[in-house]
Write a protein that holds these residues in place. Structure first.
Motif, PDB file in Angstrom:
ATOM      1  N   GLY A   1      22.727 -14.479   7.408  1.00 56.00           N
ATOM      2  CA  GLY A   1      21.514 -14.850   8.128  1.00 56.00           C
ATOM      3  C   GLY A   1      21.759 -16.142   8.877  1.00 56.00           C
ATOM      4  N   THR A   2      21.711 -16.096  10.209  1.00 50.83           N
ATOM      5  CA  THR A   2      22.085 -17.289  10.985  1.00 50.83           C
ATOM      6  C   THR A   2      21.844 -17.061  12.462  1.00 50.83           C
ATOM      7  OG1 THR A   2      23.880 -18.861  11.362  1.00 50.83           O
ATOM      8  CG2 THR A   2      24.461 -16.549  11.349  1.00 50.83           C
ATOM      9  N   GLN A   3      22.218 -18.058  13.271  1.00 52.95           N
ATOM     10  CA  GLN A   3      22.204 -17.932  14.724  1.00 52.95           C
ATOM     11  C   GLN A   3      23.588 -18.283  15.237  1.00 52.95           C
ATOM     12  OE1 GLN A   3      19.020 -20.240  16.421  1.00 52.95           O
ATOM     13  NE2 GLN A   3      17.429 -19.079  15.374  1.00 52.95           N
ATOM     14  N   LEU A   4      24.107 -17.434  16.114  1.00 49.97           N
ATOM     15  CA  LEU A   4      25.496 -17.617  16.540  1.00 49.97           C
ATOM     16  C   LEU A   4      25.716 -17.062  17.935  1.00 49.97           C
ATOM     17  CD1 LEU A   4      27.176 -14.632  16.357  1.00 49.97           C
ATOM     18  CD2 LEU A   4      26.549 -14.979  13.978  1.00 49.97           C
ATOM     19  N   ARG A   5      26.908 -17.387  18.470  1.00 52.42           N
ATOM     20  CA  ARG A   5      27.382 -16.835  19.730  1.00 52.42           C
ATOM     21  C   ARG A   5      28.852 -16.468  19.538  1.00 52.42           C
ATOM     22  NH1 ARG A   5      25.718 -17.297  25.104  1.00 52.42           N
ATOM     23  NH2 ARG A   5      24.088 -18.721  24.442  1.00 52.42           N
ATOM     24  N   LEU A   6      29.209 -15.232  19.915  1.00 54.15           N
ATOM     25  CA  LEU A   6      30.573 -14.760  19.708  1.00 54.15           C
ATOM     26  C   LEU A   6      31.126 -14.243  21.034  1.00 54.15           C
ATOM     27  CD1 LEU A   6      32.444 -14.319  17.145  1.00 54.15           C
ATOM     28  CD2 LEU A   6      31.862 -11.903  17.373  1.00 54.15           C
ATOM     29  N   LYS A   7      32.334 -14.714  21.394  1.00 57.21           N
ATOM     30  CA  LYS A   7      32.968 -14.295  22.646  1.00 57.21           C
ATOM     31  C   LYS A   7      34.308 -13.644  22.342  1.00 57.21           C
ATOM     32  CE  LYS A   7      31.117 -18.248  25.263  1.00 57.21           C
ATOM     33  NZ  LYS A   7      31.476 -19.398  26.134  1.00 57.21           N
ATOM     34  N   ASP A   8      34.581 -12.547  23.036  1.00 63.75           N
ATOM     35  CA  ASP A   8      35.880 -11.887  22.957  1.00 63.75           C
ATOM     36  C   ASP A   8      36.484 -11.895  24.349  1.00 63.75           C
ATOM     37  OD1 ASP A   8      38.009 -10.217  21.879  1.00 63.75           O
ATOM     38  OD2 ASP A   8      37.099  -8.611  23.058  1.00 63.75           O
ATOM     39  N   ARG A   9      37.551 -12.696  24.526  1.00 67.82           N
ATOM     40  CA  ARG A   9      38.134 -12.829  25.864  1.00 67.82           C
ATOM     41  C   ARG A   9      39.577 -13.269  25.750  1.00 67.82           C
ATOM     42  NH1 ARG A   9      34.411 -15.952  28.191  1.00 67.82           N
ATOM     43  NH2 ARG A   9      33.294 -14.145  28.992  1.00 67.82           N
ATOM     44  N   ASP A  10      40.436 -12.631  26.535  1.00 68.64           N
ATOM     45  CA  ASP A  10      41.846 -13.022  26.650  1.00 68.64           C
ATOM     46  C   ASP A  10      42.543 -13.090  25.291  1.00 68.64           C
ATOM     47  OD1 ASP A  10      41.481 -13.268  29.396  1.00 68.64           O
ATOM     48  OD2 ASP A  10      40.896 -15.372  29.236  1.00 68.64           O
ATOM     49  N   GLY A  11      42.272 -12.103  24.417  1.00 66.80           N
ATOM     50  CA  GLY A  11      42.977 -12.029  23.149  1.00 66.80           C
ATOM     51  C   GLY A  11      42.542 -13.041  22.112  1.00 66.80           C
ATOM     52  N   GLU A  12      41.367 -13.638  22.283  1.00 63.21           N
ATOM     53  CA  GLU A  12      40.883 -14.579  21.279  1.00 63.21           C
ATOM     54  C   GLU A  12      39.393 -14.363  21.049  1.00 63.21           C
ATOM     55  OE1 GLU A  12      41.809 -18.392  23.101  1.00 63.21           O
ATOM     56  OE2 GLU A  12      39.717 -18.639  23.692  1.00 63.21           O
ATOM     57  N   THR A  13      38.952 -14.722  19.851  1.00 63.84           N
ATOM     58  CA  THR A  13      37.540 -14.636  19.484  1.00 63.84           C
ATOM     59  C   THR A  13      37.022 -16.036  19.220  1.00 63.84           C
ATOM     60  OG1 THR A  13      37.799 -12.442  18.514  1.00 63.84           O
ATOM     61  CG2 THR A  13      35.885 -13.707  17.827  1.00 63.84           C
ATOM     62  N   ARG A  14      35.980 -16.410  19.932  1.00 55.33           N
ATOM     63  CA  ARG A  14      35.385 -17.743  19.792  1.00 55.33           C
ATOM     64  C   ARG A  14      34.005 -17.595  19.149  1.00 55.33           C
ATOM     65  NH1 ARG A  14      35.503 -22.927  22.265  1.00 55.33           N
ATOM     66  NH2 ARG A  14      33.441 -23.898  22.432  1.00 55.33           N
ATOM     67  N   LEU A  15      33.799 -18.287  18.033  1.00 55.26           N
ATOM     68  CA  LEU A  15      32.537 -18.232  17.299  1.00 55.26           C
ATOM     69  C   LEU A  15      31.861 -19.599  17.332  1.00 55.26           C
ATOM     70  CD1 LEU A  15      30.476 -16.958  15.287  1.00 55.26           C
ATOM     71  CD2 LEU A  15      32.007 -17.691  13.451  1.00 55.26           C
ATOM     72  N   GLU A  16      30.615 -19.616  17.807  1.00 58.05           N
ATOM     73  CA  GLU A  16      29.804 -20.835  17.804  1.00 58.05           C
ATOM     74  C   GLU A  16      28.592 -20.577  16.918  1.00 58.05           C
ATOM     75  OE1 GLU A  16      28.725 -21.681  21.812  1.00 58.05           O
ATOM     76  OE2 GLU A  16      30.795 -21.852  22.524  1.00 58.05           O
ATOM     77  N   VAL A  17      28.355 -21.466  15.953  1.00 55.64           N
ATOM     78  CA  VAL A  17      27.235 -21.305  15.026  1.00 55.64           C
ATOM     79  C   VAL A  17      26.239 -22.439  15.243  1.00 55.64           C
ATOM     80  CG1 VAL A  17      26.557 -21.177  12.600  1.00 55.64           C
ATOM     81  CG2 VAL A  17      28.720 -20.166  13.347  1.00 55.64           C
ATOM     82  N   THR A  18      25.000 -22.093  15.460  1.00 61.04           N
ATOM     83  CA  THR A  18      23.955 -23.093  15.656  1.00 61.04           C
ATOM     84  C   THR A  18      23.028 -23.208  14.455  1.00 61.04           C
ATOM     85  OG1 THR A  18      22.637 -21.412  16.807  1.00 61.04           O
ATOM     86  CG2 THR A  18      23.988 -22.866  18.161  1.00 61.04           C
ATOM     87  N   GLN A  19      23.081 -22.208  13.566  1.00 60.43           N
ATOM     88  CA  GLN A  19      22.237 -22.270  12.368  1.00 60.43           C
ATOM     89  C   GLN A  19      22.850 -21.393  11.291  1.00 60.43           C
ATOM     90  OE1 GLN A  19      17.933 -21.737  12.926  1.00 60.43           O
ATOM     91  NE2 GLN A  19      17.898 -20.470  11.106  1.00 60.43           N
ATOM     92  N   GLY A  20      22.879 -21.883  10.039  1.00 62.21           N
ATOM     93  CA  GLY A  20      23.389 -21.088   8.942  1.00 62.21           C
ATOM     94  C   GLY A  20      24.892 -21.248   8.748  1.00 62.21           C
ATOM     95  N   LEU A  21      25.514 -20.250   8.149  1.00 66.75           N
ATOM     96  CA  LEU A  21      26.939 -20.275   7.822  1.00 66.75           C
ATOM     97  C   LEU A  21      27.520 -18.887   8.073  1.00 66.75           C
ATOM     98  CD1 LEU A  21      29.256 -22.002   6.474  1.00 66.75           C
ATOM     99  CD2 LEU A  21      28.633 -20.870   4.329  1.00 66.75           C
TER     100      LEU A  21
END
Length: 462
Positions: A218-238
């Motif tokens: 349970g949280t708030q996040l942003r996930l990007k899949d680009r150029d062979g990498e996954t970027r995770l940004e979390v703004t709330q939770g774990l």
């Protein structure tokens, strides 16, 4: 008018005198209007109830031969006709109701198939189901295994019953499913953001890419899949991020970011937020305004007109680059303007505005990627060089409106930045460029370019 027509068609259908064309028209109204569908079902139930009642009364009255149903009071419209028409009217009603239901069920969805989520907003998006690709419109329901895709300027928001919301941004593809009651999203490309409600024990939501998966309780996040990498940004939770190549994990807390990629340490870093833009100054009558609402690029080059733009806009201009190593840019020049739009009206006066004290350049932009700055500059006819300013750490992933003071434009050559921009000289061009020391941004859009003085300031026109 639609209401009156529906009532008339419903009465004719109930009386058994509707033509084939009228039945088709009624079906179309039922498909388009949920309230009409509800009324139709209620009317059908009433017909069946009255039919049963009439049959019972007739059976009771038949020995005497002198009892008539509903004597002395107004009867339902369908009972005013010959009694033998009623069963056929009821059958037609039921068949039509079934037909409307078939039309209303989303294409490719099997009867009884469980709804996974609902689409709360969709722009320029499609979904694939049962080997069919269809536009994804608002109020569509999603089922297990649906594949969703968005165009260059597309976006989709889906809502689950527990309040969880997942948003797929432009140029994205994702698959949605359930596994033992747990939500699964497979991000094939692009970017998703999610606000995940508290999930039941043992049923954590998972958002996976080709290189990693994020486990979310349970949280708030942003996930990007680009150029062979996954970027995770979390703004709330774990959120626990697991790299697929070696199974290593890292827990990403609120305010942190982590990147899963080959040859890169899987660690967390502080999430640096884009500073909020300062309040905008109210502007007076524009000396220059370019909003692209006519769908044309008069005076512009190195870009293309695209649908969408800042809120309320129909079109924007998308920057391009001359080669793979160049940053995307768009150029506005008097040379490309029709004569009627030039200040002097002839090619002897090739400028788009005159430098005056207090002028403000306002524009809106949308940026995707990792650009370090946006460079805005123009060529001055009298000083024969570029003057401009850098907008550092521009916002990414959302439309942003900024204002730049023309008085702050500096000489393009760092060795000559002490050379001021002279008042009264003429700018013949403007250029907007997204710059990055490492890689070019994937998208750079410009909209609503305005040059004006602050409201209440008396600035002569060109």
């Amino acid at each position: 008018m639609e209401r009156l027509r529906f009532d008339a068609l419903l009465d004719r259908h109930a009386d058994g005198i509707a033509t084939s064309a009228e039945a088709d028209e009624l079906a179309a109204l039922l498909k388009a209007n949920p309230e009409f569908r509800r009324e139709f079902v209620e009317r059908t139930r009433l017909e069946i109830t009255l039919h049963d009642l009439l049959s019972t009364q007739n059976a009771t009255a038949r020995p005497n031969g002198n009892v008539k149903a509903g004597r002395g009071r107004k009867r339902h419209a369908s009972l005013r006709k010959s009694p033998w028409l009623l069963p056929f009217g009821i059958a037609a009603s039921i068949l039509l109701a079934i037909g409307v239901y078939v039309l209303w069920v989303p294409q490719g969805m099997k009867r009884g198939q469980e709804t996974l989520a609902r689409v709360s907003a969709a722009t320029n998006a499609h979904f694939s189901r049962a080997n069919r690709i269809e536009p994804l419109a608002n109020a569509n329901v999603l089922v297990n295994g649906d594949l969703i895709s968005t165009d260059n300027d597309g976006r989709v928001e889906i809502d689950y019953a527990d309040g969880t919301r997942v948003t797929l941004e432009s140029n994205g593809r994702m698959n949605v499913s359930l596994s033992n009651g747990a939500k699964r999203v497979r991000l094939l490309s692009g970017e998703v953001s999610a606000s995940v409600a508290k999930q039941p024990a043992g049923q954590a939501m998972i958002i996976a890419t080709a290189t990693a998966q994020a486990t979310i309780v349970g949280t708030q996040l942003r996930l990007k899949d680009r150029d062979g990498e996954t970027r995770l940004e979390v703004t709330q939770g774990l959120v626990r991020l697991q790299r697929s190549s070696d199974g290593r994990t890292v827990d990403v807390a609120a305010g942190q970011v982590a990147v899963a990629a080959s040859g890169r340490d899987l660690v967390t870093e502080a999430l640096v937020k884009t500073p909020e833009s300062p309040a905008l100054v109210a502007l007076g009558t524009p000396l220059l305004r370019e909003d692209f609402e006519n769908g044309r690029m008069e005076g512009w080059a190195d870009g293309v007109i695209v649908p969408g733009g800042v809120e309320g806009s129909r079109y924007a201009i998308s920057a391009s680059s001359s080669d793979a190593n160049a940053s995307p840019h768009v150029d506005f020049s008097a040379v490309r303007l029709p004569l009627v739009r030039l200040p002097g009206g002839t090619r002897d006066n090739e400028w788009i505005f005159t430098v005056q004290r207090g002028l403000i350049l306002q524009f809106s932009f949308f940026l995707e990627g990792e650009a370090g700055s946006i460079r805005v500059q123009g060529f001055d006819n009298e000083q024969h060089d570029n003057f401009g300013v850098n907008l550092e750490q521009p916002a990414v992933g959302r439309w942003t409106t900024v204002q730049l003071h023309v008085d702050a434009f500096l000489h393009n050559d760092p060795q000559r930045q002490s050379e001021p921009l002279k008042q009264g000289t003429h700018f013949r061009s403007l250029q907007f460029q997204a710059e990055s020391p490492s890689r070019k941004p994937t998208r750079f859009l410009i909209d609503n370019v305005i040059l004006a003085a602050p409201a209440g300031t008396d600035v002569p026109r060109n």
